[in-house]
Design a protein around this motif. Structure first.
Motif, PDB file in Angstrom:
ATOM      1  N   TYR A 318     -51.381  13.717 -70.966  1.00 20.88           N
ATOM      2  CA  TYR A 318     -50.118  14.556 -71.031  1.00 20.88           C
ATOM      3  C   TYR A 318     -49.175  14.098 -72.007  1.00 20.88           C
ATOM      4  CZ  TYR A 318     -51.243  16.590 -66.352  1.00 20.88           C
ATOM      5  OH  TYR A 318     -52.116  17.195 -65.193  1.00 20.88           O
ATOM      6  N   GLY A 319     -49.269  14.900 -73.143  1.00 25.24           N
ATOM      7  CA  GLY A 319     -48.514  14.642 -74.151  1.00 25.24           C
ATOM      8  C   GLY A 319     -49.225  13.939 -75.020  1.00 25.24           C
ATOM      9  N   THR A 349     -59.238  15.306 -71.805  1.00 27.92           N
ATOM     10  CA  THR A 349     -58.777  16.494 -71.820  1.00 27.92           C
ATOM     11  C   THR A 349     -57.212  16.397 -71.839  1.00 27.92           C
ATOM     12  OG1 THR A 349     -60.435  17.458 -70.459  1.00 27.92           O
ATOM     13  CG2 THR A 349     -58.372  18.872 -70.659  1.00 27.92           C
ATOM     14  N   ALA A 350     -56.416  17.128 -72.726  1.00 27.53           N
ATOM     15  CA  ALA A 350     -55.080  16.952 -72.956  1.00 27.53           C
ATOM     16  C   ALA A 350     -54.213  18.148 -72.932  1.00 27.53           C
ATOM     17  CB  ALA A 350     -54.764  16.373 -74.454  1.00 27.53           C
ATOM     18  N   TYR A 351     -53.067  17.989 -72.349  1.00 23.37           N
ATOM     19  CA  TYR A 351     -52.066  19.160 -72.451  1.00 23.37           C
ATOM     20  C   TYR A 351     -50.712  18.594 -73.088  1.00 23.37           C
ATOM     21  CZ  TYR A 351     -48.021  21.662 -70.642  1.00 23.37           C
ATOM     22  OH  TYR A 351     -46.871  22.689 -70.727  1.00 23.37           O
ATOM     23  N   PRO A 353     -46.932  20.540 -74.516  1.00 23.44           N
ATOM     24  CA  PRO A 353     -46.300  21.665 -74.521  1.00 23.44           C
ATOM     25  C   PRO A 353     -46.021  22.258 -76.095  1.00 23.44           C
ATOM     26  CG  PRO A 353     -44.950  20.201 -73.604  1.00 23.44           C
ATOM     27  CD  PRO A 353     -46.253  19.545 -73.694  1.00 23.44           C
ATOM     28  N   ALA A 354     -45.824  21.436 -76.870  1.00 22.98           N
ATOM     29  CA  ALA A 354     -45.621  21.708 -78.200  1.00 22.98           C
ATOM     30  C   ALA A 354     -46.788  22.189 -79.074  1.00 22.98           C
ATOM     31  CB  ALA A 354     -44.786  20.550 -78.887  1.00 22.98           C
ATOM     32  N   LEU A 355     -48.039  22.095 -78.324  1.00 18.72           N
ATOM     33  CA  LEU A 355     -49.332  22.388 -79.245  1.00 18.72           C
ATOM     34  C   LEU A 355     -49.878  23.514 -78.628  1.00 18.72           C
ATOM     35  CD1 LEU A 355     -50.524  18.942 -79.490  1.00 18.72           C
ATOM     36  CD2 LEU A 355     -49.118  20.059 -81.211  1.00 18.72           C
ATOM     37  N   ARG A 356     -49.200  24.244 -78.061  1.00 11.95           N
ATOM     38  CA  ARG A 356     -49.809  25.499 -77.363  1.00 11.95           C
ATOM     39  C   ARG A 356     -49.885  26.810 -78.368  1.00 11.95           C
ATOM     40  NH1 ARG A 356     -46.623  26.643 -71.740  1.00 11.95           N
ATOM     41  NH2 ARG A 356     -45.017  25.956 -73.215  1.00 11.95           N
ATOM     42  N   GLU A 357     -49.299  26.624 -79.264  1.00 16.02           N
ATOM     43  CA  GLU A 357     -48.855  27.727 -80.275  1.00 16.02           C
ATOM     44  C   GLU A 357     -49.863  27.362 -81.522  1.00 16.02           C
ATOM     45  OE1 GLU A 357     -48.093  30.693 -79.869  1.00 16.02           O
ATOM     46  OE2 GLU A 357     -47.434  30.393 -77.901  1.00 16.02           O
ATOM     47  N   ASP A 364     -62.635  16.543 -81.959  1.00 15.61           N
ATOM     48  CA  ASP A 364     -63.568  15.487 -82.099  1.00 15.61           C
ATOM     49  C   ASP A 364     -62.974  14.329 -81.182  1.00 15.61           C
ATOM     50  OD1 ASP A 364     -61.366  14.860 -83.675  1.00 15.61           O
ATOM     51  OD2 ASP A 364     -62.578  13.446 -84.936  1.00 15.61           O
ATOM     52  N   LEU A 365     -61.744  14.513 -80.619  1.00 13.91           N
ATOM     53  CA  LEU A 365     -61.045  13.328 -79.834  1.00 13.91           C
ATOM     54  C   LEU A 365     -60.606  13.773 -78.499  1.00 13.91           C
ATOM     55  CD1 LEU A 365     -59.699  10.562 -79.973  1.00 13.91           C
ATOM     56  CD2 LEU A 365     -57.530  11.807 -80.843  1.00 13.91           C
ATOM     57  N   VAL A 366     -60.205  15.148 -78.263  1.00 13.49           N
ATOM     58  CA  VAL A 366     -59.768  15.734 -77.102  1.00 13.49           C
ATOM     59  C   VAL A 366     -59.990  17.145 -77.010  1.00 13.49           C
ATOM     60  CG1 VAL A 366     -57.862  13.797 -76.868  1.00 13.49           C
ATOM     61  CG2 VAL A 366     -57.311  16.185 -77.758  1.00 13.49           C
ATOM     62  N   ASP A 367     -60.136  17.531 -75.804  1.00 14.46           N
ATOM     63  CA  ASP A 367     -59.986  18.984 -75.335  1.00 14.46           C
ATOM     64  C   ASP A 367     -58.758  19.498 -75.120  1.00 14.46           C
ATOM     65  OD1 ASP A 367     -60.919  21.590 -75.043  1.00 14.46           O
ATOM     66  OD2 ASP A 367     -61.662  21.186 -72.978  1.00 14.46           O
ATOM     67  N   LEU A 368     -58.132  20.065 -76.007  1.00 10.99           N
ATOM     68  CA  LEU A 368     -56.837  20.498 -75.659  1.00 10.99           C
ATOM     69  C   LEU A 368     -56.575  21.920 -74.976  1.00 10.99           C
ATOM     70  CD1 LEU A 368     -53.720  20.038 -76.579  1.00 10.99           C
ATOM     71  CD2 LEU A 368     -54.126  21.230 -78.694  1.00 10.99           C
ATOM     72  N   VAL A 369     -56.003  21.707 -74.183  1.00  7.65           N
ATOM     73  CA  VAL A 369     -55.652  23.002 -73.165  1.00  7.65           C
ATOM     74  C   VAL A 369     -54.181  23.426 -72.871  1.00  7.65           C
ATOM     75  CG1 VAL A 369     -58.067  22.541 -71.604  1.00  7.65           C
ATOM     76  CG2 VAL A 369     -55.793  21.705 -70.829  1.00  7.65           C
TER      77      VAL A 369
END
Length: 439
Positions: A318-319, A349-351, A353-357, A364-369
């Motif tokens: 988270y973050g 897997t990462a979340y 809030p600033a990277l949704r747009e 290659d590092l994380v699956d961003l959702v």
């Protein structure tokens, strides 16, 4: 205050904030950037930087006719009385600051600067860069001044308009007064000094802040060893005015666009000049060791086999940004920890809030959702890496229901353990007892 014609070269965090705020103060400002796409977007008042108040200042400046953007550096400086260099100085070979952008622009503007112009280094640069730029310009009729920035991402506009201090280093006192005049409308202490002192002030400030963070992270380990609460300890020492409360909150290490590159650059300067500064070296090494210690903690809790292998273990992050309130990923401690986890075989897997747009290429590092509950699906543990306040409002019952494990490693001491406990999740912070309530 008399209005000046100002050119700002570079429209990153520092350059765009400097240009927009100087226009807000009444000056006529032209900002130049080599990226034509960025220039076109800025002409339309479209600001891609997540920075509170900055889009408004840009829009106001454009509408008032005091702010404009161009891709032509030479044209931008041709009529300027003061030219600000707000250019990147990333970490180069061996940790030294890479001055290629600063030196290239000095060569571009050398023959078009108007007589009597003042060139201002606002980029973070090593001691001696003012002299270096002056030599590259080769203009006896042009003064070069150091005016380092002290802007915090997420509060850059506020920091520019309400600064703790304004530092100006110049050999020519008339040039120093002219630069100081640009800030005449601001109520802030003015530190007038020589260029070397001004340049070193910026590095010294960032080193000291990094040192406080490394101290806080090691202090958290000590608190865990003795059952103390780091929040209470840091409040107790932070109320001492000789220490202060800022930069005493432990976390997953320090990072960002400034502290890592500036501490390494200062260390390189020390090594090259024969100055032994073990405290600086220890500050950097402590940060790296702290991050490895946290990864070992996850391996001990979630790993498989006697060696605590993380191969195939799913973790929710988270973050990812280096701090809340910004979309900046540069030298983010969250990404540093993620890389260490990936080296151990973890599936991430990462979340954020600033990277949704804007979706950076982190595949290659994380699956961003885009959803925190989705990020937790099948996760053995959740790791809080950035202090986004929105994480307090996550549906933790839904998170608990979809996880394979039950641990939340809150490395920002952000969440309330009681809230998590009611959903069946186990909370573990840094330097705090498991029963501690987070304010």
């Amino acid at each position: 205050m008399s209005a000046r014609h100002v050119a700002v070269i570079g429209t990153g965090y520092v350059g765009l904030t400097t240009g927009a705020c100087l226009a807000f103060l009444g000056h006529s400002v032209v900002c130049a950037d080599a990226d034509p796409h960025k220039v076109e977007r800025l002409r339309g008042a479209r600001v891609d930087i997540l920075e509170p108040g900055l889009p408004e200042r840009v829009r106001e400046g454009l509408e008032a006719g005091r702010l404009e953007f161009t891709g032509d550096t030479a044209a931008a400086v041709a009529e300027a009385e003061v030219v600000f260099l707000c250019l990147p100085t990333p970490m180069g070979a061996g940790g030294a600051a890479d001055l290629a952008a600063v030196e290239a622009v000095a060569g571009q503007v050398r023959d078009v600067l108007r007589p009597g112009c003042v060139v201002v280094n606002k980029s973070t640069v090593p001691v001696g860069t003012c002299e270096r730029v002056a030599a590259l310009l080769g203009r006896a009729d042009v003064s070069v001044v150091s005016n380092p920035e002290f802007l915090r991402e997420g509060r850059a506009v506020e920091d520019f308009l309400h600064p703790d201090r304004i530092v100006i280093g110049a050999a020519d006192q008339d040039a120093a007064r002219r630069v100081a005049g640009l800030y005449a409308a601001l109520d802030a202490p003015l530190v007038l000094t020589d260029p070397a002192s001004a340049e070193l002030t910026k590095y010294a400030a960032n080193f000291f802040l990094a040192m406080k963070l490394s101290f806080a992270n090691n202090l958290a380990v000590l608190c865990e060893r003795f059952g103390a609460d780091v929040a209470d300890v840091t409040e107790g020492i932070g109320r001492d005015p000789r220490i202060g409360p800022a930069f005493l909150r432990p976390g997953p290490g320090w990072g960002g666009s400034c502290l890592p590159k500036d501490t390494h650059a200062l260390l390189t300067v020390c090594d090259r000049s024969g100055v032994d500064f073990p405290l600086l070296r220890a500050t950097i090494e402590t940060n790296v060791a702290h991050q490895r210690r946290l990864v070992e903690r996850v391996a001990a809790a979630c790993g498989r086999g006697a060696e605590g292998s993380l191969h195939g273990v799913r973790l929710a992050l988270y973050g990812l940004t280096f701090k809340a309130g910004t979309s900046d990923l540069r030298d983010s401690p969250a990404l540093a920890v993620a890389r260490l986890l990936r080296e151990r075989g973890a599936e991430l897997t990462a979340y954020d809030p600033a990277l949704r747009e804007e979706r950076p290429d982190l595949s290659d590092l994380v699956d961003l959702v885009d959803d925190p509950v989705r990020a937790a699906e099948g996760a053995a543990a959740c790791l809080v890496l950035t202090e986004w306040p929105q994480l307090r409002d996550v549906d933790w019952a839904a998170v608990a229901a979809c996880m394979s494990g039950h641990e939340v490693h809150d490395w920002r001491n952000l969440l309330d353990p009681d809230v998590l406990a009611r959903t069946g999740l186990s909370w573990r912070g840094i330097g705090r007892p498991a029963a501690a309530r987070v304010a």
